[in-house]
Motif scaffolding. Structure first.
Motif, short mmCIF file in Angstrom:
data_model
loop_
_atom_site.label_atom_id
_atom_site.label_comp_id
_atom_site.label_asym_id
_atom_site.label_seq_id
_atom_site.Cartn_x
_atom_site.Cartn_y
_atom_site.Cartn_z
N LEU A 259 -9.42 6.15 3.33
CA LEU A 259 -7.97 6.26 3.50
C LEU A 259 -7.37 6.96 2.27
O LEU A 259 -6.51 7.85 2.40
CB LEU A 259 -7.38 4.86 3.71
N THR B 165 -7.89 5.56 9.93
CA THR B 165 -8.55 5.94 8.67
C THR B 165 -9.56 7.07 8.88
O THR B 165 -9.45 8.11 8.23
CB THR B 165 -9.18 4.70 8.01
N PRO C 89 0.81 -1.22 0.00
CA PRO C 89 0.00 0.00 0.00
C PRO C 89 0.85 1.27 0.00
O PRO C 89 0.49 2.26 -0.64
CB PRO C 89 -0.81 -0.10 1.30
N LEU D 42 -11.48 1.85 2.68
CA LEU D 42 -10.30 2.01 1.82
C LEU D 42 -10.41 3.33 1.04
O LEU D 42 -9.42 4.03 0.84
CB LEU D 42 -10.17 0.82 0.86
N ASP E 83 -3.00 -6.66 6.41
CA ASP E 83 -3.28 -7.62 5.34
C ASP E 83 -2.45 -8.89 5.51
O ASP E 83 -2.81 -9.94 5.01
CB ASP E 83 -3.03 -6.98 3.96
N THR F 41 -0.22 4.87 8.44
CA THR F 41 -1.43 4.06 8.25
C THR F 41 -1.22 3.07 7.11
O THR F 41 -1.63 1.91 7.20
CB THR F 41 -2.66 4.96 7.97
N ALA F 42 -0.58 3.53 6.04
CA ALA F 42 -0.32 2.63 4.91
C ALA F 42 0.59 1.48 5.34
O ALA F 42 0.38 0.32 4.94
CB ALA F 42 0.32 3.41 3.76
N GLN G 42 0.74 0.22 8.30
CA GLN G 42 -0.08 -0.66 9.13
C GLN G 42 -1.06 -1.48 8.29
O GLN G 42 -1.39 -2.61 8.64
CB GLN G 42 -0.86 0.18 10.17
N LEU G 43 -1.50 -0.92 7.19
CA LEU G 43 -2.42 -1.67 6.32
C LEU G 43 -1.71 -2.90 5.76
O LEU G 43 -2.30 -3.99 5.67
CB LEU G 43 -2.91 -0.76 5.18
N ARG H 143 -4.65 -4.13 12.12
CA ARG H 143 -5.99 -3.93 11.51
C ARG H 143 -6.80 -2.93 12.33
O ARG H 143 -7.45 -2.03 11.78
CB ARG H 143 -6.74 -5.28 11.44
N VAL I 100 -5.51 0.61 11.78
CA VAL I 100 -5.98 1.18 10.50
C VAL I 100 -7.45 1.58 10.64
O VAL I 100 -7.86 2.64 10.14
CB VAL I 100 -5.83 0.16 9.36
N ARG I 101 -8.19 0.75 11.36
CA ARG I 101 -9.63 1.02 11.53
C ARG I 101 -9.86 2.40 12.17
O ARG I 101 -10.81 3.10 11.85
CB ARG I 101 -10.25 -0.11 12.37
#
Ligand code: FAD
Length: 537
Positions: free
Chosen positions: A305, A385, A122, A302, A371, A363-364, A366-367, A378, A381-382
């Motif tokens: 973000l 975002t 990401p 998504l 994943d 954040t990217a 962590q994404l 997760r 990111v939740r």
């Protein structure tokens, strides 16, 4: 008598042709920090090339596309009923650079994009898109929806649906590319998605949809994800199912829906947003019929973000322009950047710009971990975002407006980039969830998913982050925005501090973020003079 011709000269500095990657030296340092060395070495030439394109060709195309909005046609000249949207050549070239040359919508889903054998992480996608959006914001909406739709379909769609649509969604060939969209909002159901009135009727040939969708960006997309309520299903979001709506039926004929008209918008004028009437349109159920809204939330998150990334990019463009102008424009015998009051204003543009960039990059990162199966990532990111979507989009409104003023009168004139940036920036806060809705969503992430614990575990916690976390944990609805603002800046300061272990300039930015947004201030007290060398990067 012969008239004397006066040679046309200008004393105004013109930034056209600036390389947006090279004009922003701090960015490469961050890329070295966040990307593995081999990937950084591989991507760096692409950053340089895209930075040059964005500052020259793409910027010119964006201006032309903005001035020539799309047109909806419903009949051919010989009277055949057929709908199509005519887009200006400049817009089509902007699409081509994004989807085809750089594969920005495809790179997360398959290998082979930009010569990298695996899907790119990401971070790579957001870093490249961050450069692209500095020239063109509108195309980033179809781009993000195509990317997000591919992800949601891959996660929840059955194998035959994925096999049929994923290759088109991830194609870099403009002739085989299928762009994505998200038709959710109705007149009676915007923020209140649970009020969706679109019906889904199951018959012999499968599902058919009936209803009006009020805001449909990328209105002529090849496929859209749509929320609808099967007859007899429960009220509220629980009764909504998720459907994939193709523009064309398997035999190549148009599906049963019409674009009623295109919206006349303040910003993103080049990208068509329409109103659509579903008149028994064939659609395919995606995933669990009882979990339509939950699955759609995956796509929305998504998109949010990506929206935060775009706000960060708009702010960077505004800052790059303001710095360029201030370094080159002369008044009272001095360059503007030498004037103390201007220096303070520039720093005020820089702080939210850098905060947004750091939150976006963290954040990217962590994404990618999420994943890979990391549940704490997760949850981070939740929460991050909606924080980024809320605050960075709001800051972008101010930063683009204030940067416009740095250019003086020219800033207000549409030939320059400032007015377009300001108009586009205002959209970020409204679509994919307004500020109130997204701030409330941050509180929901804290209450329902223990996201605060995960956030604190991942960051260097100081007294500001502790206080902001406590405030957010206890905040009621009326204080959701205050809570989201303080948690966002406290997180940004923590992320900047950690970046500062390798990049000392960022530790000083962290201090300023804390001073500016998290510490009490007496409006009548002199604040220390700004760190001027911060403006050098
Ligand atoms: C250019 C553009 C493109 C768009 N593209 C798409 C698209 O492609 N697909 C799509 O589905 N939608 C799209 N939208 C729609 C957009 O997402 C909605 O407009 C947005 O979600 C708000 O919904 P609404 O317009 O119904 O406003 P409302 O929901 O009526 O909100 C009005 C105001 O009330 C506030 N409000 C609502 N509920 C609460 C609450 N509980 N507490 C406090 N305040 C509240 C909101 O914050 C807002 O300020 C687009 C919108 C625009 C402007």
């Amino acid at each position: 008598m012969k008239s004397e011709s006066v040679p046309a000269t200008s004393t105004l500095p013109d930034s056209r042709g600036l390389n947006f990657f090279q004009a922003d030296p701090g960015f490469d340092g961050l890329m070295q920090l966040y990307l593995p060395p081999d990937l950084h070495a591989h991507l760096r030439p692409h950053f340089v090339k895209l930075g040059a394109l964005a500052g020259a060709e793409l910027d010119g195309l964006a201006l032309a596309a903005d001035r020539n909005p799309p047109q909806l046609h419903s009949r051919t000249r010989s009277g055949e009923d057929r709908q199509w949207i005519e887009k200006h050549a400049a817009y089509r070239r902007l699409e081509e650079v994004a989807f085809s040359d750089y594969g920005l919508a495809a790179m997360s889903h398959r290998g082979g994009v930009l010569g990298w054998p695996q899907p790119l992480p990401p971070l790579a996608k957001y870093a490249l898109s961050y450069l692209y959006v500095q020239a063109e914001f509108g195309v980033c909406c179809p781009l993000s929806m195509t990317d997000a739709l591919a992800r949601t379909l891959s996660r929840f769609g059955d194998a035959s649906l994925v096999a049929r649509y994923l290759p088109g969604l991830t194609s870099q060939d403009m002739d085989t590319l299928t762009q994505g969209a998200m038709f959710m909002t109705e007149q009676g159901a915007g923020s209140d998605v649970g009020a969706t009135a679109t019906r889904a009727v199951h018959g012999e040939e499968g599902w058919r949809l009936y209803g009006d969708k009020w805001f449909c960006s990328n209105a002529d997309a090849g496929v859209a994800l749509v929320l609808a309520r099967p007859d007899g299903a429960a009220q509220g979001t629980q009764g909504l199912s998720l459907f994939l709506l193709p523009r064309l039926l398997p035999d190549g004929s148009p599906n049963c829906y019409r674009i009623l008209r295109l919206k006349d918008k303040l910003g993103t004028r080049a990208m068509p947003s329409g109103e659509i009437r579903l008149e028994g349109a064939l659609a395919y159920l995606v995933g669990d019929p009882q979990r339509g809204f939950v699955q759609m939330a995956d796509m929305i998150n998504l998109s949010r973000l990506s929206n935060g990334m775009r706000a960060a990019g708009l702010m960077r463009r505004a800052l790059t322009e303001a710095l360029f102008w201030a370094r080159n424009r002369v008044a009272f015998g001095k360059r503007l950047i030498e004037m103390p009051l201007m220096q303070r204003q520039l720093l005020k543009l820089m702080l939210p710009t850098e905060a947004a960039r750091s939150v976006m990059l963290y954040t990217a990162s962590q994404l990618a971990a999420a994943d890979g199966g990391d549940d704490a990532a997760r949850r981070r990111v939740r929460l991050l975002t909606p924080l980024l979507k809320f605050r960075a989009c709001r800051d972008a409104r101010r930063v683009t407006g204030d940067a416009m003023e740095v250019r003086g009168g020219c800033g207000y004139i549409e030939e320059w980039s400032d007015a377009r940036l300001l108009r586009d920036a205002h959209l970020g806060s409204i679509w994919e969830g307004t500020s109130n809705i997204v701030a409330l969503d941050a509180l929901r992430a804290i209450r329902k998913e223990q996201a605060l614990d995960a956030l604190l575990e991942g960051l260097p916690v100081d007294e500001h982050l502790t206080r902001a976390a406590r405030f957010a944990d206890e905040a009621d609805e009326a204080h959701a925005r205050q809570a989201a603002t303080s948690l966002y800046y406290a997180s940004a300061a923590a992320i900047l501090s950690r970046e500062g272990e390798r990049l000392p300039r960022r530790r000083r930015l962290a201090e300023l973020v804390r001073q500016h947004w998290l510490e009490p201030r007496d409006p009548l007290q002199n604040t220390p003079p700004p760190h001027l060398d911060l403006l050098d990067e």
